[in-house]
Design a protein around this motif. Structure first.
Motif, PDB file in Angstrom:
ATOM      1  N   HIS A  84       0.856  -1.188   0.000  1.00 58.26           N
ATOM      2  CA  HIS A  84       0.000   0.000   0.000  1.00 58.26           C
ATOM      3  C   HIS A  84       0.884   1.227   0.000  1.00 58.26           C
ATOM      4  O   HIS A  84       2.106   1.149   0.198  1.00 58.26           O
ATOM      5  CB  HIS A  84      -0.919   0.001   1.223  1.00 58.26           C
ATOM      6  CG  HIS A  84      -0.179  -0.111   2.520  1.00 58.26           C
ATOM      7  ND1 HIS A  84       0.338   0.978   3.189  1.00 58.26           N
ATOM      8  CD2 HIS A  84       0.160  -1.196   3.276  1.00 58.26           C
ATOM      9  CE1 HIS A  84       0.938   0.579   4.291  1.00 58.26           C
ATOM     10  NE2 HIS A  84       0.856  -0.746   4.374  1.00 58.26           N
ATOM     11  N   GLY A  85       0.276   2.372  -0.228  1.00 60.59           N
ATOM     12  CA  GLY A  85       1.020   3.618  -0.233  1.00 60.59           C
ATOM     13  C   GLY A  85       0.429   4.601  -1.201  1.00 60.59           C
ATOM     14  O   GLY A  85      -0.795   4.617  -1.440  1.00 60.59           O
ATOM     15  N   THR A  86       1.281   5.416  -1.785  1.00 61.86           N
ATOM     16  CA  THR A  86       0.848   6.378  -2.792  1.00 61.86           C
ATOM     17  C   THR A  86       1.632   6.133  -4.072  1.00 61.86           C
ATOM     18  O   THR A  86       2.823   5.815  -4.030  1.00 61.86           O
ATOM     19  CB  THR A  86       1.061   7.830  -2.318  1.00 61.86           C
ATOM     20  OG1 THR A  86       2.452   8.020  -2.007  1.00 61.86           O
ATOM     21  CG2 THR A  86       0.216   8.132  -1.097  1.00 61.86           C
ATOM     22  N   PRO A 108      -3.554   9.886  -4.662  1.00 60.44           N
ATOM     23  CA  PRO A 108      -2.891   8.774  -5.348  1.00 60.44           C
ATOM     24  C   PRO A 108      -2.690   7.530  -4.483  1.00 60.44           C
ATOM     25  O   PRO A 108      -1.823   6.707  -4.754  1.00 60.44           O
ATOM     26  CB  PRO A 108      -1.541   9.383  -5.736  1.00 60.44           C
ATOM     27  CG  PRO A 108      -1.239  10.324  -4.612  1.00 60.44           C
ATOM     28  CD  PRO A 108      -2.567  10.882  -4.178  1.00 60.44           C
ATOM     29  N   ARG A 109      -3.484   7.359  -3.436  1.00 64.84           N
ATOM     30  CA  ARG A 109      -3.336   6.180  -2.596  1.00 64.84           C
ATOM     31  C   ARG A 109      -3.678   4.906  -3.368  1.00 64.84           C
ATOM     32  O   ARG A 109      -4.496   4.926  -4.292  1.00 64.84           O
ATOM     33  CB  ARG A 109      -4.242   6.277  -1.372  1.00 64.84           C
ATOM     34  CG  ARG A 109      -3.822   7.300  -0.341  1.00 64.84           C
ATOM     35  CD  ARG A 109      -4.848   7.342   0.786  1.00 64.84           C
ATOM     36  NE  ARG A 109      -6.147   7.820   0.314  1.00 64.84           N
ATOM     37  CZ  ARG A 109      -7.326   7.452   0.826  1.00 64.84           C
ATOM     38  NH1 ARG A 109      -7.356   6.576   1.832  1.00 64.84           N
ATOM     39  NH2 ARG A 109      -8.446   7.945   0.344  1.00 64.84           N
ATOM     40  N   THR A 138      -7.845   1.663  -5.488  1.00 65.80           N
ATOM     41  CA  THR A 138      -7.561   3.076  -5.255  1.00 65.80           C
ATOM     42  C   THR A 138      -8.858   3.695  -4.732  1.00 65.80           C
ATOM     43  O   THR A 138      -9.927   3.077  -4.816  1.00 65.80           O
ATOM     44  CB  THR A 138      -7.126   3.817  -6.534  1.00 65.80           C
ATOM     45  OG1 THR A 138      -8.287   4.077  -7.351  1.00 65.80           O
ATOM     46  CG2 THR A 138      -6.103   3.006  -7.328  1.00 65.80           C
ATOM     47  N   PRO A 139      -8.832   4.910  -4.204  1.00 65.08           N
ATOM     48  CA  PRO A 139     -10.084   5.545  -3.778  1.00 65.08           C
ATOM     49  C   PRO A 139     -11.041   5.796  -4.936  1.00 65.08           C
ATOM     50  O   PRO A 139     -12.222   6.096  -4.702  1.00 65.08           O
ATOM     51  CB  PRO A 139      -9.612   6.874  -3.157  1.00 65.08           C
ATOM     52  CG  PRO A 139      -8.186   6.650  -2.802  1.00 65.08           C
ATOM     53  CD  PRO A 139      -7.658   5.723  -3.845  1.00 65.08           C
TER      54      PRO A 139
END
Length: 294
Positions: A84-86, A108-109, A138-139
């Motif tokens: 996970h991350g951006t 950009p998560r 992603t969101p």
């Protein structure tokens, strides 16, 4: 969409881990049952992998399992990960180009989990094979991807037919049009343009798969994973007993060169893994232990 997906993420990650465990057990079983050799049966060496974000914080990881120098498998990797991350700017641009997601630059998560497998065999008559399945969130959108393809250096029509028949049998309950479409997608995706040829005899492939019904799409990706062992293991059992020559081994090494070229130049998963900071050894475990170019 973030809150409702937390349970789904855990469910998907758990499935990929279970599939990994089932495959590792089956492959070590093949090592145990191989006769005609004094070599010890191969075993997977398992190490934890970690991904770090740009600021050095934890961004997930997984398990890298690699067996080298076995009775049946010369090198096989079965990896599972939850990261996970951006997304960085390059990854954002690639995502936008492929999916056209609005708002990616503002948020950009991402979260991703999956299993990735590549097997290179001792006996040149036994085909190499690749399989992966994954979920990406992603969101702004979620989707599944994956598939498997067979990569023999010495082709047998009956092996190819069996591999494809098992894929089709698992896909048909999800729609009669699905197998032909995913087979054609694999033929297109696993093609080496600079060589003007496929890297193997095909299989199935899909990406960016989202019908809007998560449970339905997850059931499909599970069946793609379930198809792997019955599609591949009978081929190993059939071919591992065949005698082979130095010329056969040479043919295998040259074919592995094609595989390495594809994975380093074209494979989308390799590019994404390296660009997003995942463990390089885990990303590149698909490369063969030895290869040859003429």
């Amino acid at each position: 969409m973030t809150d409702e997906f937390e349970g789904r993420k855990a469910k998907a990650a758990g499935w990929f881990r279970q599939l990994r465990d089932d495959i590792v057990a089956a492959f070590e079983g093949l090592e145990d049952s191989q006769t005609g050799t004094d070599a010890a049966p191969g075993r997977f060496e398992v190490t934890q992998t970690k991904r770090q974000s740009d600021d050095g914080s934890d961004a997930g990881g997984g398990l890298m399992g690699v067996m080298r120098g076995g009775r049946v498998f010369e090198k096989v990797g079965v990896n599972v990960s939850v990261v996970h991350g951006t997304l960085g700017e390059r990854a954002q641009a690639a995502m936008m180009a492929r999916k056209g997601l609005p708002g990616m630059a503002d948020d950009p998560r991402f979260w991703a989990s999956g299993i990735s497998l590549v097997a290179h065999m001792q006996n040149p008559h036994v085909p190499a094979v690749h399989m992966n399945t994954r979920m990406f969130w992603t969101p702004h959108a979620w989707w599944f991807g994956g598939g498997s393809d067979l990569n023999p250096c010495i082709e047998y029509d009956e092996d190819t037919a069996h591999f494809h028949a098992e894929q089709k049998s698992r896909l048909d309950p999800h729609g009669a049009d699905l197998y032909p479409r995913l087979k054609a997608w694999a033929d297109e995706y696993f093609f080496i343009p600079h060589r003007g040829r496929a890297r193997g005899v095909g299989g199935i492939f899909l990406d960016d798969h989202c019908t809007g019904d998560w449970d339905k799409d997850f059931a499909l990706i599970q069946d793609i994973g379930r198809a792997f062992l019955p599609a591949f293991v009978p081929l190993v059992e059939r071919r591992r007993v065949q005698d082979w020559t130095d010329a056969d081994k040479d043919t295998q090494l040259v074919h592995r060169g094609l595989y390495a070229e594809y994975n380093l130049v074209y494979d989308r998963g390799t590019k994404f893994g390296l660009e997003t900071g995942h463990d390089a050894n885990a990303v590149l475990m698909s490369l063969p232990p030895m290869a040859k170019w003429v």
